[in-house]
Write an enzyme that holds these catalytic residues in place. Structure first.
Site: not given
Ligand code: IMP
Ligand code: MG
Length: 179
Positions: A154, A167, A44-45, A101-102, A105, A161
Protein backbone atom coordinates in the site's frame (compact mmCIF):
# COMPACT_ATOMS: atom_id res chain seq x y z
CA UNK A 1 12.88 15.49 2.12
CA UNK A 2 12.32 13.80 5.51
CA UNK A 3 9.73 11.06 5.58
CA UNK A 4 6.76 11.02 7.91
CA UNK A 5 5.94 8.46 10.61
CA UNK A 6 3.60 6.27 8.65
CA UNK A 7 6.01 5.84 5.73
CA UNK A 8 8.20 2.75 5.96
CA UNK A 9 10.37 3.74 3.00
CA UNK A 10 10.29 5.84 -0.15
CA UNK A 11 9.56 3.74 -3.21
CA UNK A 12 9.80 6.46 -5.87
CA UNK A 13 11.48 9.75 -5.08
CA UNK A 14 10.56 13.05 -6.64
CA UNK A 15 13.35 13.02 -9.25
CA UNK A 16 12.47 9.50 -10.35
CA UNK A 17 8.80 10.46 -10.66
CA UNK A 18 9.53 13.64 -12.61
CA UNK A 19 11.87 11.88 -15.04
CA UNK A 20 9.31 9.17 -15.76
CA UNK A 21 6.44 11.66 -16.09
CA UNK A 22 8.52 13.63 -18.60
CA UNK A 23 9.09 10.44 -20.62
CA UNK A 24 5.37 9.64 -20.54
CA UNK A 25 4.63 13.19 -21.68
CA UNK A 26 6.96 12.74 -24.66
CA UNK A 27 5.34 9.42 -25.58
CA UNK A 28 1.81 10.83 -25.35
CA UNK A 29 2.86 13.90 -27.38
CA UNK A 30 4.28 11.71 -30.15
CA UNK A 31 1.30 9.34 -30.24
CA UNK A 32 -1.34 12.09 -30.30
CA UNK A 33 0.39 14.49 -32.67
CA UNK A 34 -2.22 16.02 -34.98
CA UNK A 35 -5.09 14.45 -33.03
CA UNK A 36 -7.78 16.02 -30.89
CA UNK A 37 -6.91 14.91 -27.33
CA UNK A 38 -8.91 15.02 -24.11
CA UNK A 39 -7.21 13.96 -20.87
CA UNK A 40 -9.70 12.59 -18.35
CA UNK A 41 -8.29 12.78 -14.86
CA UNK A 42 -9.78 10.42 -12.32
CA UNK A 43 -10.26 12.30 -9.07
CA UNK A 44 -8.87 12.57 -6.60
CA UNK A 45 -5.79 10.40 -6.85
CA UNK A 46 -4.89 11.30 -10.43
CA UNK A 47 -4.73 15.05 -9.92
CA UNK A 48 -1.04 15.44 -9.02
CA UNK A 49 0.00 13.18 -11.87
CA UNK A 50 -2.28 15.05 -14.30
CA UNK A 51 -0.88 18.47 -13.48
CA UNK A 52 2.70 17.30 -13.95
CA UNK A 53 1.93 15.18 -17.01
CA UNK A 54 0.01 17.88 -18.89
CA UNK A 55 2.96 20.24 -18.56
CA UNK A 56 5.12 17.62 -20.29
CA UNK A 57 2.64 17.17 -23.16
CA UNK A 58 3.46 19.38 -26.11
CA UNK A 59 0.34 18.78 -28.23
CA UNK A 60 -2.82 20.84 -27.71
CA UNK A 61 -5.29 19.10 -25.44
CA UNK A 62 -8.18 19.65 -23.07
CA UNK A 63 -8.53 18.37 -19.51
CA UNK A 64 -11.64 16.95 -17.92
CA UNK A 65 -12.34 15.47 -14.52
CA UNK A 66 -14.37 12.54 -13.37
CA UNK A 67 -14.89 11.37 -9.81
CA UNK A 68 -15.90 7.82 -9.05
CA UNK A 69 -16.16 5.85 -5.87
CA UNK A 70 -14.23 2.62 -5.80
CA UNK A 71 -13.07 2.08 -2.24
CA UNK A 72 -15.22 2.41 0.82
CA UNK A 73 -13.79 5.08 3.09
CA UNK A 74 -10.96 3.73 5.19
CA UNK A 75 -10.70 0.42 3.35
CA UNK A 76 -7.99 -0.88 1.08
CA UNK A 77 -10.02 -3.24 -1.07
CA UNK A 78 -12.14 -2.05 -3.94
CA UNK A 79 -15.58 -3.55 -3.63
CA UNK A 80 -16.28 -3.63 -7.32
CA UNK A 81 -19.29 -1.43 -6.66
CA UNK A 82 -18.08 1.55 -8.64
CA UNK A 83 -20.26 4.57 -9.38
CA UNK A 84 -19.90 8.04 -10.89
CA UNK A 85 -19.79 10.83 -8.30
CA UNK A 86 -18.92 13.61 -10.76
CA UNK A 87 -19.20 13.32 -14.51
CA UNK A 88 -17.38 14.93 -17.45
CA UNK A 89 -18.50 18.37 -18.59
CA UNK A 90 -17.97 17.63 -22.25
CA UNK A 91 -19.29 15.22 -24.86
CA UNK A 92 -16.44 12.88 -25.85
CA UNK A 93 -18.10 11.40 -28.93
CA UNK A 94 -15.58 11.23 -31.78
CA UNK A 95 -12.71 12.47 -29.63
CA UNK A 96 -9.45 10.85 -28.55
CA UNK A 97 -9.69 10.29 -24.83
CA UNK A 98 -6.85 9.34 -22.51
CA UNK A 99 -7.75 8.37 -18.94
CA UNK A 100 -5.19 9.60 -16.40
CA UNK A 101 -5.12 7.42 -13.28
CA UNK A 102 -2.92 7.27 -10.21
CA UNK A 103 -2.84 3.49 -9.85
CA UNK A 104 -4.39 0.34 -11.27
CA UNK A 105 -4.79 -2.28 -8.59
CA UNK A 106 -7.58 -4.87 -9.07
CA UNK A 107 -8.42 -3.17 -12.37
CA UNK A 108 -12.10 -2.83 -11.44
CA UNK A 109 -12.15 0.97 -11.49
CA UNK A 110 -10.49 1.24 -14.88
CA UNK A 111 -12.65 -1.56 -16.33
CA UNK A 112 -15.73 0.35 -15.19
CA UNK A 113 -14.42 3.59 -16.69
CA UNK A 114 -13.69 1.89 -20.01
CA UNK A 115 -17.21 0.47 -20.19
CA UNK A 116 -18.77 3.79 -19.23
CA UNK A 117 -16.72 5.93 -21.60
CA UNK A 118 -16.77 3.56 -24.61
CA UNK A 119 -20.58 3.80 -24.45
CA UNK A 120 -20.19 7.49 -25.33
CA UNK A 121 -18.47 6.61 -28.63
CA UNK A 122 -15.07 8.30 -28.40
CA UNK A 123 -12.79 7.92 -31.46
CA UNK A 124 -10.24 6.26 -29.16
CA UNK A 125 -9.90 5.53 -25.49
CA UNK A 126 -6.60 4.88 -23.76
CA UNK A 127 -5.31 4.56 -20.22
CA UNK A 128 -2.27 6.25 -18.72
CA UNK A 129 -1.60 5.13 -15.16
CA UNK A 130 1.31 6.34 -13.09
CA UNK A 131 1.43 3.13 -11.05
CA UNK A 132 0.44 -0.46 -11.73
CA UNK A 133 0.19 -3.38 -9.31
CA UNK A 134 0.05 -6.32 -11.75
CA UNK A 135 0.06 -8.96 -9.00
CA UNK A 136 -3.25 -7.62 -7.66
CA UNK A 137 -5.19 -7.78 -10.91
CA UNK A 138 -8.70 -9.25 -10.78
CA UNK A 139 -10.03 -7.79 -14.05
CA UNK A 140 -7.83 -7.99 -17.15
CA UNK A 141 -7.28 -4.48 -18.57
CA UNK A 142 -4.86 -3.21 -21.20
CA UNK A 143 -2.88 -0.19 -20.02
CA UNK A 144 -1.50 2.00 -22.83
CA UNK A 145 1.00 3.90 -20.67
CA UNK A 146 2.38 2.88 -17.27
CA UNK A 147 4.82 4.88 -15.19
CA UNK A 148 5.96 2.12 -12.86
CA UNK A 149 5.02 -1.46 -12.05
CA UNK A 150 5.13 -1.74 -8.27
CA UNK A 151 4.88 -4.65 -5.81
CA UNK A 152 1.79 -5.47 -3.76
CA UNK A 153 2.26 -2.86 -1.06
CA UNK A 154 0.00 0.00 0.00
CA UNK A 155 1.55 3.27 -1.16
CA UNK A 156 0.75 6.93 -0.69
CA UNK A 157 1.89 10.36 -1.80
CA UNK A 158 1.94 12.09 -5.21
CA UNK A 159 -1.87 12.08 -5.25
CA UNK A 160 -2.41 8.76 -3.49
CA UNK A 161 -4.00 8.91 -0.09
CA UNK A 162 -4.30 7.05 3.15
CA UNK A 163 -7.72 7.94 4.53
CA UNK A 164 -7.73 11.12 2.36
CA UNK A 165 -4.41 12.40 3.72
CA UNK A 166 -0.83 12.64 2.40
CA UNK A 167 -1.75 13.26 -1.24
CA UNK A 168 0.64 16.22 -1.16
CA UNK A 169 3.83 14.24 -0.58
CA UNK A 170 6.20 14.76 -3.54
CA UNK A 171 7.29 11.11 -3.45
CA UNK A 172 5.53 7.73 -3.42
CA UNK A 173 6.12 5.92 -0.15
CA UNK A 174 5.25 2.49 1.22
CA UNK A 175 3.01 2.62 4.27
CA UNK A 176 4.40 1.08 7.45
CA UNK A 177 2.84 -2.29 8.32
CA UNK A 178 -0.09 -1.94 10.69
CA UNK A 179 -0.91 1.59 9.61
P1 IMP B 1 -8.80 -0.80 -8.40
O1 IMP B 1 -10.23 -0.57 -8.80
O2 IMP B 1 -8.68 -1.95 -7.43
O3 IMP B 1 -7.85 -0.95 -9.58
O4 IMP B 1 -8.37 0.43 -7.54
C1 IMP B 1 -7.96 1.60 -8.07
C2 IMP B 1 -8.02 2.69 -7.03
O5 IMP B 1 -7.75 2.23 -5.72
C3 IMP B 1 -6.96 3.71 -7.32
O6 IMP B 1 -7.42 4.67 -8.22
C4 IMP B 1 -6.66 4.26 -5.94
O7 IMP B 1 -7.53 5.32 -5.65
C5 IMP B 1 -6.93 3.12 -5.01
N1 IMP B 1 -5.68 2.42 -4.61
C6 IMP B 1 -5.25 1.20 -5.03
N2 IMP B 1 -4.06 0.86 -4.48
C7 IMP B 1 -3.72 1.91 -3.70
C8 IMP B 1 -2.57 2.19 -2.87
O8 IMP B 1 -1.60 1.41 -2.73
N3 IMP B 1 -2.57 3.38 -2.22
C9 IMP B 1 -3.60 4.29 -2.33
N4 IMP B 1 -4.69 4.07 -3.11
C10 IMP B 1 -4.75 2.90 -3.79
MG1 MG C 1 -7.62 6.55 -8.48
Amino acid sequence: MPTIDIIDHILLDSRTLQARVAALGRAVSADYAGKDLVLVCVLKGGVVFLTDLMRQITVPHEIEFMAISSYGSGTRESTGAVRVLMDLETDIQGRNVLIVEDIVDSGRTVAYLLRTLWARKPASLGICSLLNKPSRRVVDVHLDYVGFDIPDEFVLGYGLDCDEKYRNLPYVGVVRPGC
